[in-house]
Design a protein around this motif. Structure first.
Motif, PDB file in Angstrom:
ATOM      1  N   ALA A 145      -5.194   7.948  -2.511  1.00  0.00           N
ATOM      2  CA  ALA A 145      -4.821   6.658  -3.106  1.00  0.00           C
ATOM      3  C   ALA A 145      -4.120   5.764  -2.087  1.00  0.00           C
ATOM      4  O   ALA A 145      -4.397   4.563  -2.002  1.00  0.00           O
ATOM      5  N   LEU A 146      -3.225   6.340  -1.293  1.00  0.00           N
ATOM      6  CA  LEU A 146      -2.564   5.561  -0.241  1.00  0.00           C
ATOM      7  C   LEU A 146      -3.583   5.049   0.778  1.00  0.00           C
ATOM      8  O   LEU A 146      -3.487   3.917   1.259  1.00  0.00           O
ATOM      9  N   ALA A 147      -4.568   5.893   1.081  1.00  0.00           N
ATOM     10  CA  ALA A 147      -5.603   5.496   2.041  1.00  0.00           C
ATOM     11  C   ALA A 147      -6.442   4.332   1.512  1.00  0.00           C
ATOM     12  O   ALA A 147      -6.877   3.474   2.285  1.00  0.00           O
ATOM     13  N   GLU A 148      -6.655   4.299   0.201  1.00  0.00           N
ATOM     14  CA  GLU A 148      -7.387   3.174  -0.393  1.00  0.00           C
ATOM     15  C   GLU A 148      -6.658   1.856  -0.173  1.00  0.00           C
ATOM     16  O   GLU A 148      -7.281   0.793  -0.111  1.00  0.00           O
ATOM     17  N   TYR A 149      -5.336   1.924  -0.055  1.00  0.00           N
ATOM     18  CA  TYR A 149      -4.540   0.721   0.176  1.00  0.00           C
ATOM     19  C   TYR A 149      -4.307   0.480   1.666  1.00  0.00           C
ATOM     20  O   TYR A 149      -3.400  -0.257   2.055  1.00  0.00           O
ATOM     21  N   GLY A 150      -5.115   1.123   2.506  1.00  0.00           N
ATOM     22  CA  GLY A 150      -5.088   0.848   3.937  1.00  0.00           C
ATOM     23  C   GLY A 150      -4.060   1.626   4.721  1.00  0.00           C
ATOM     24  O   GLY A 150      -3.860   1.366   5.917  1.00  0.00           O
TER      25      GLY A 150
END
Length: 315
Positions: free
Chosen positions: A84-89
């Motif tokens: 999820a954090l990776a989805e936000y860059g």
């Protein structure tokens, strides 16, 4: 709603009511309490802002996922929060710090076929941590894997100088490459977990919504306090994450109430509900955000990522 539940909700609302107004402010967010929808933690449900893109990456904030009780959702939460954090860059490094290698297996890496793992990084100074890091199938998420060899490290580290700081020294070499480092700890409070706490800026405590899990938290908090006092003054509890929540059972609701009474705002407003989809995603070696991206479980971890960032627990 029973009278007992109604009293609990009223008391929870009262904590946010100002003396003369029918609204309250929580971390800068204003609520109309007369029309507020109550979340499972007994606090007004709110949406967290979409995280702003980062202009640069690093240095990383290190977060240890810790609970000495097994089966509370540590590994599942580590994988899915990272995704999820990776989805936000955000660039995320996952550290598998459990000899069982569940985190590695959950991302499709066979722990038994690895030449270099976190064990080699800890025990051999000639090993470059970058050589042991694997790219995963999730964009912006890398993995420092583990296998059964790690179980020997706890014994071998006993005679090392500054044995509690070995992981911290290793992670400093890559801290500028990532925004967040998540350490998936083994279910114990031994030397490996102390290493993780010494390396960490913050701790997330995943906690299954059952009474026996609640009892174990006191010992964990005592260990965190000792590490903070003697080894790592910057260490703080970022939050307590309620997992495997079932709103249909009074027991789950009572455990959440006890959690909020004990930890207050340290309890994440985001609650992870029990779902078979998490097990299905594990079998597929994917985070739920890609395996079932529209599922409520995927939405819950996205909300957790936004809540963590809004709290300052991640950049």
């Amino acid at each position: 709603m029973s009278q007992r539940q109604e009293i609990t909700v009223i008391e929870s609302v009262d904590r946010y009511v100002s003396s003369e107004q029918g609204s309250a402010t929580l971390e800068g967010t204003e609520f109309d309490l007369e029309n507020a929808v109550m979340g499972p933690t007994g606090r007004p449900y709110r949406e967290f802002p979409e995280p702003a893109p980062l202009s640069s990456h690093g240095p990383a904030r290190v977060i240890a996922m810790v609970n000495q009780k097994g089966g509370v959702g540590k590994t599942t939460s580590t994988i899915n929060l990272a995704a999820a954090l990776a989805e936000y860059g955000r660039r995320v490094l996952l550290v598998d710090f459990d000899p069982q290698g569940a985190l590695s297996a959950g991302l499709g890496v066979n722990p038994h076929e690895l030449d270099l793992t976190v064990y080699n990084v800890l025990m051999d100074r000639k090993v470059d941590i970058r050589d042991a890091i694997h790219q995963t199938g999730v964009q912006n998420v890398d993995l420092l894997p583990a296998n059964i060899d790690l179980s020997a490290a706890e014994v071998q580290l006993v005679n090392e100088v500054a044995r509690e700081q070995v992981l911290d020294r290793a992670l400093k070499k890559v801290e500028d490459d990532y925004d967040v480092v998540l350490i998936d700890c083994q279910p114990s409070l031994g030397l490996l977990t102390v290493n993780a706490l010494t390396a960490a800026h913050g701790v997330i405590i995943p906690l299954i919504c059952e009474f026996f899990a609640l009892r174990a938290v006191a010992l964990l908090v005592e260990t965190i306090d000792k590490v903070q006092d003697r080894l790592n003054p910057r260490l703080q509890v970022d939050g307590v994450l309620a997992t495997m929540y079932d709103a249909r059972t009074l027991h789950s609701r009572e455990v959440i109430t006890r959690l909020v009474e004990a930890f207050g705002d340290k309890v994440f407003e985001t609650v992870i509900k029990r779902s078979i989809k998490f097990a299905d995603a594990t079998v597929a070696a994917e985070p739920i955000t890609s395996y079932a991206g529209t599922h409520v479980g995927a939405d819950a971890y996205r909300r957790l990522a936004k809540e963590l960032i809004s709290r300052g627990g991640a950049p």
